[in-house]
Write an enzyme that holds these catalytic residues in place. Sequence first.
Site, short mmCIF file in Angstrom:
data_model
loop_
_atom_site.label_atom_id
_atom_site.label_comp_id
_atom_site.label_asym_id
_atom_site.label_seq_id
_atom_site.Cartn_x
_atom_site.Cartn_y
_atom_site.Cartn_z
N CYS A 110 -22.50 -10.79 -9.59
CA CYS A 110 -21.26 -10.90 -9.02
C CYS A 110 -20.31 -10.35 -10.09
O CYS A 110 -20.47 -10.56 -11.36
CB CYS A 110 -20.98 -12.40 -8.93
SG CYS A 110 -19.33 -12.82 -8.21
N HIS A 153 -23.30 -13.55 0.25
CA HIS A 153 -22.71 -13.75 -1.23
C HIS A 153 -21.09 -13.69 -0.85
O HIS A 153 -20.33 -14.80 -1.43
CB HIS A 153 -23.17 -12.83 -2.07
CG HIS A 153 -22.49 -12.77 -3.41
ND1 HIS A 153 -23.42 -12.97 -4.46
CD2 HIS A 153 -21.24 -12.47 -3.50
CE1 HIS A 153 -22.51 -12.88 -5.50
NE2 HIS A 153 -21.23 -12.55 -5.24
N GLU A 154 -20.44 -12.92 -0.22
CA GLU A 154 -19.08 -12.78 -0.03
C GLU A 154 -18.55 -13.86 0.75
O GLU A 154 -17.45 -14.32 0.57
CB GLU A 154 -18.66 -11.38 0.40
CG GLU A 154 -19.13 -10.20 -0.18
CD GLU A 154 -18.87 -10.35 -1.79
OE1 GLU A 154 -17.85 -10.69 -2.00
OE2 GLU A 154 -19.61 -9.74 -2.51
N HIS A 157 -17.82 -16.76 -1.14
CA HIS A 157 -16.71 -16.55 -1.91
C HIS A 157 -15.37 -17.19 -1.17
O HIS A 157 -14.54 -17.64 -1.79
CB HIS A 157 -16.42 -15.13 -2.31
CG HIS A 157 -17.17 -14.60 -3.57
ND1 HIS A 157 -16.80 -15.21 -4.77
CD2 HIS A 157 -17.86 -13.76 -3.77
CE1 HIS A 157 -17.57 -14.55 -5.73
NE2 HIS A 157 -18.14 -13.64 -5.11
#
Length: 182
Positions: A110, A153-154, A157
């Site tokens: 990241c 993963h995004e 966020h």
Amino acid sequence: MLPKIKILDEKNKMLRQISKEVTFPLSDKDKELIANSLKYLEMSQIEEYSNKYNLRPGMGLAFIQLGVPKRIFVVVDEVEDGKFDYYVIINPKILSHSEELIYVEEGEGCLSVNRPVDGIVPRYARMKIEAYDENGELFTYRLREDLSVAFQHEMDHLDGILFVDKIDPKNPFKNKDRMRSI
Ligand code: NI
């Protein structure tokens, strides 16, 4: 020229915010931030520039990593040598996902986490999402393997979650045998 963007480090509490749904049309500032993020990610994946500017290669960036709590992220995927696919993803929703789980063998990375982290992060092998593009048009995406991981993963966020949160420090390779590595 490398676009000027400032990526927040994991110590910054702002990364823990839940980002807000976006309304259209986007502001010029947001459009510029999207363009700069895409350019930055592309350059980070080209050796000449990653060496020149000392960049860690990155595949995705969420707006919150730039200090903007909006449900927007971009992904740049190198499909063949020097050829990239660009994704601008706004207000994404998961429609369905596989039962099968995968993890990235060498570990996830990241751009906000500037330290090596061992351990596996379970992700859906495949998923279908819908999301708006920067013009406010709704699209469906079928994602698999590394692209599926990058999107998850995004999307994390956007909810204030970092990949390191998903690794048990006492047992970083927990349940490894139940998943496929990619
Ligand atoms: Ni990240």
